[in-house]
Design a protein around this motif. Sequence first.
Motif, PDB file in Angstrom:
ATOM      1  N   LEU A   1      22.282  49.001  27.927  1.00 45.48           N
ATOM      2  CA  LEU A   1      23.296  50.041  28.080  1.00 45.48           C
ATOM      3  C   LEU A   1      23.849  50.066  29.510  1.00 45.48           C
ATOM      4  CD1 LEU A   1      24.672  52.391  26.562  1.00 45.48           C
ATOM      5  CD2 LEU A   1      22.854  53.860  27.453  1.00 45.48           C
ATOM      6  N   LEU A   2      22.968  49.904  30.491  1.00 50.35           N
ATOM      7  CA  LEU A   2      23.396  49.869  31.890  1.00 50.35           C
ATOM      8  C   LEU A   2      24.291  48.664  32.162  1.00 50.35           C
ATOM      9  CD1 LEU A   2      23.052  51.083  34.784  1.00 50.35           C
ATOM     10  CD2 LEU A   2      21.130  49.542  35.041  1.00 50.35           C
ATOM     11  N   ILE A   3      23.901  47.499  31.690  1.00 52.76           N
ATOM     12  CA  ILE A   3      24.701  46.287  31.899  1.00 52.76           C
ATOM     13  C   ILE A   3      26.042  46.396  31.174  1.00 52.76           C
ATOM     14  CG2 ILE A   3      24.816  43.818  31.375  1.00 52.76           C
ATOM     15  CD1 ILE A   3      21.807  43.700  31.987  1.00 52.76           C
ATOM     16  N   ALA A   4      26.047  46.960  29.971  1.00 51.81           N
ATOM     17  CA  ALA A   4      27.310  47.120  29.238  1.00 51.81           C
ATOM     18  C   ALA A   4      28.251  48.064  29.990  1.00 51.81           C
ATOM     19  CB  ALA A   4      27.035  47.653  27.829  1.00 51.81           C
ATOM     20  N   GLY A   5      27.710  49.134  30.578  1.00 52.77           N
ATOM     21  CA  GLY A   5      28.536  50.046  31.362  1.00 52.77           C
ATOM     22  C   GLY A   5      29.111  49.387  32.601  1.00 52.77           C
ATOM     23  N   MET A   6      28.284  48.593  33.290  1.00 56.51           N
ATOM     24  CA  MET A   6      28.776  47.865  34.454  1.00 56.51           C
ATOM     25  C   MET A   6      29.835  46.838  34.043  1.00 56.51           C
ATOM     26  SD  MET A   6      25.352  47.192  36.732  1.00 56.51           S
ATOM     27  CE  MET A   6      26.216  46.359  38.029  1.00 56.51           C
ATOM     28  N   TRP A   7      29.601  46.156  32.951  1.00 55.41           N
ATOM     29  CA  TRP A   7      30.525  45.139  32.444  1.00 55.41           C
ATOM     30  C   TRP A   7      31.896  45.765  32.194  1.00 55.41           C
ATOM     31  CZ3 TRP A   7      28.600  40.218  30.206  1.00 55.41           C
ATOM     32  CH2 TRP A   7      29.618  39.425  29.668  1.00 55.41           C
ATOM     33  N   LYS A   8      31.931  46.889  31.467  1.00 51.55           N
ATOM     34  CA  LYS A   8      33.198  47.554  31.158  1.00 51.55           C
ATOM     35  C   LYS A   8      33.859  48.119  32.414  1.00 51.55           C
ATOM     36  CE  LYS A   8      34.834  48.256  27.694  1.00 51.55           C
ATOM     37  NZ  LYS A   8      35.929  47.553  27.046  1.00 51.55           N
ATOM     38  N   THR A   9      33.059  48.600  33.361  1.00 51.38           N
ATOM     39  CA  THR A   9      33.618  49.116  34.612  1.00 51.38           C
ATOM     40  C   THR A   9      34.288  47.997  35.390  1.00 51.38           C
ATOM     41  OG1 THR A   9      31.904  50.815  34.702  1.00 51.38           O
ATOM     42  CG2 THR A   9      33.069  50.349  36.735  1.00 51.38           C
ATOM     43  N   PHE A  10      33.647  46.847  35.464  1.00 51.86           N
ATOM     44  CA  PHE A  10      34.243  45.702  36.151  1.00 51.86           C
ATOM     45  C   PHE A  10      35.537  45.280  35.469  1.00 51.86           C
ATOM     46  CE2 PHE A  10      30.521  43.608  38.650  1.00 51.86           C
ATOM     47  CZ  PHE A  10      30.210  44.825  39.214  1.00 51.86           C
ATOM     48  N   GLU A  11      35.556  45.285  34.129  1.00 55.34           N
ATOM     49  CA  GLU A  11      36.768  44.913  33.410  1.00 55.34           C
ATOM     50  C   GLU A  11      37.889  45.922  33.633  1.00 55.34           C
ATOM     51  OE1 GLU A  11      35.605  44.344  29.350  1.00 55.34           O
ATOM     52  OE2 GLU A  11      35.038  42.246  29.711  1.00 55.34           O
ATOM     53  N   LYS A  12      37.552  47.212  33.724  1.00 55.25           N
ATOM     54  CA  LYS A  12      38.567  48.230  34.014  1.00 55.25           C
ATOM     55  C   LYS A  12      39.217  47.994  35.369  1.00 55.25           C
ATOM     56  CE  LYS A  12      37.285  52.438  31.579  1.00 55.25           C
ATOM     57  NZ  LYS A  12      36.884  53.831  31.765  1.00 55.25           N
ATOM     58  N   ALA A  13      38.439  47.464  36.299  1.00 51.80           N
ATOM     59  CA  ALA A  13      38.952  47.206  37.644  1.00 51.80           C
ATOM     60  C   ALA A  13      39.668  45.859  37.732  1.00 51.80           C
ATOM     61  CB  ALA A  13      37.817  47.259  38.656  1.00 51.80           C
ATOM     62  N   GLY A  14      39.783  45.149  36.618  1.00 53.33           N
ATOM     63  CA  GLY A  14      40.489  43.877  36.612  1.00 53.33           C
ATOM     64  C   GLY A  14      39.645  42.697  37.063  1.00 53.33           C
ATOM     65  N   LYS A  15      38.360  42.852  37.077  1.00 55.01           N
ATOM     66  CA  LYS A  15      37.443  41.777  37.468  1.00 55.01           C
ATOM     67  C   LYS A  15      36.724  41.264  36.219  1.00 55.01           C
ATOM     68  CE  LYS A  15      38.407  42.387  41.757  1.00 55.01           C
ATOM     69  NZ  LYS A  15      39.243  41.445  42.451  1.00 55.01           N
ATOM     70  N   PRO A  16      36.115  40.084  36.295  1.00 60.07           N
ATOM     71  CA  PRO A  16      35.394  39.574  35.119  1.00 60.07           C
ATOM     72  C   PRO A  16      34.154  40.418  34.827  1.00 60.07           C
ATOM     73  CG  PRO A  16      35.068  38.121  37.004  1.00 60.07           C
ATOM     74  CD  PRO A  16      36.106  39.127  37.404  1.00 60.07           C
ATOM     75  N   GLY A  17      33.987  40.794  33.564  1.00 61.45           N
ATOM     76  CA  GLY A  17      32.855  41.623  33.177  1.00 61.45           C
ATOM     77  C   GLY A  17      31.522  40.907  33.298  1.00 61.45           C
ATOM     78  N   TRP A  18      31.521  39.586  33.062  1.00 57.74           N
ATOM     79  CA  TRP A  18      30.271  38.832  33.127  1.00 57.74           C
ATOM     80  C   TRP A  18      29.686  38.837  34.530  1.00 57.74           C
ATOM     81  CZ3 TRP A  18      30.696  35.005  36.625  1.00 57.74           C
ATOM     82  CH2 TRP A  18      31.965  34.487  36.883  1.00 57.74           C
ATOM     83  N   ALA A  19      30.473  39.195  35.537  1.00 52.44           N
ATOM     84  CA  ALA A  19      29.962  39.230  36.907  1.00 52.44           C
ATOM     85  C   ALA A  19      28.895  40.300  37.079  1.00 52.44           C
ATOM     86  CB  ALA A  19      31.111  39.476  37.886  1.00 52.44           C
ATOM     87  N   ALA A  20      28.823  41.249  36.169  1.00 54.22           N
ATOM     88  CA  ALA A  20      27.828  42.316  36.267  1.00 54.22           C
ATOM     89  C   ALA A  20      26.407  41.815  36.081  1.00 54.22           C
ATOM     90  CB  ALA A  20      28.127  43.408  35.239  1.00 54.22           C
ATOM     91  N   ILE A  21      26.223  40.649  35.480  1.00 54.58           N
ATOM     92  CA  ILE A  21      24.871  40.177  35.195  1.00 54.58           C
ATOM     93  C   ILE A  21      24.372  39.129  36.192  1.00 54.58           C
ATOM     94  CG2 ILE A  21      25.003  40.719  32.753  1.00 54.58           C
ATOM     95  CD1 ILE A  21      25.603  37.796  32.187  1.00 54.58           C
TER      96      ILE A  21
END
Length: 162
Positions: A27-47
Amino acid sequence: MNEYESSGVAAGIGVVAGIFYLAIIVLLIAGMWKTFEKAGKPGWAAIIPIYNLIILLEIIGKPMIWVLWLLIPCVNIVFGIWATNLLSKSFGKSEGFTVGLVIFPYIFWPILGFGPATYLGPSAAEAQNGGFGNNPFNNPNNPFNKPFGNQNNPNDTPPPVV
């Protein structure tokens, strides 16, 4: 209850706790992933461990030297909280949301990622105030910011020469 039954119960509790822990991490990683995507960055960078700090610094608009500050023990606590505050400001959130991100990240990262918050830019133009804290130069209620004289009835005549 004998020795074998109690160890089976303990193993069951451990398996359930492990599954619960993994669910929170996902759940934490999914939230970070979506936050990064909202900011226009790649979501996979969260991991990816250090790369997610670099992307976070791009999102909040801070220089890359901050990666060093975020890796030094004890200093990283201060800069981590500061970066978290700048992240919440970049999404238009208040300091209360920053406290939530610091204390309960597994709740507030998904709120930030899946919620209605929109990315406003690096630290939301320093929190729409020209700076943090009480900036007297941007406060419209500050009497020292008002122009001199009566603006409704300007007096065009110069002052008398003495």
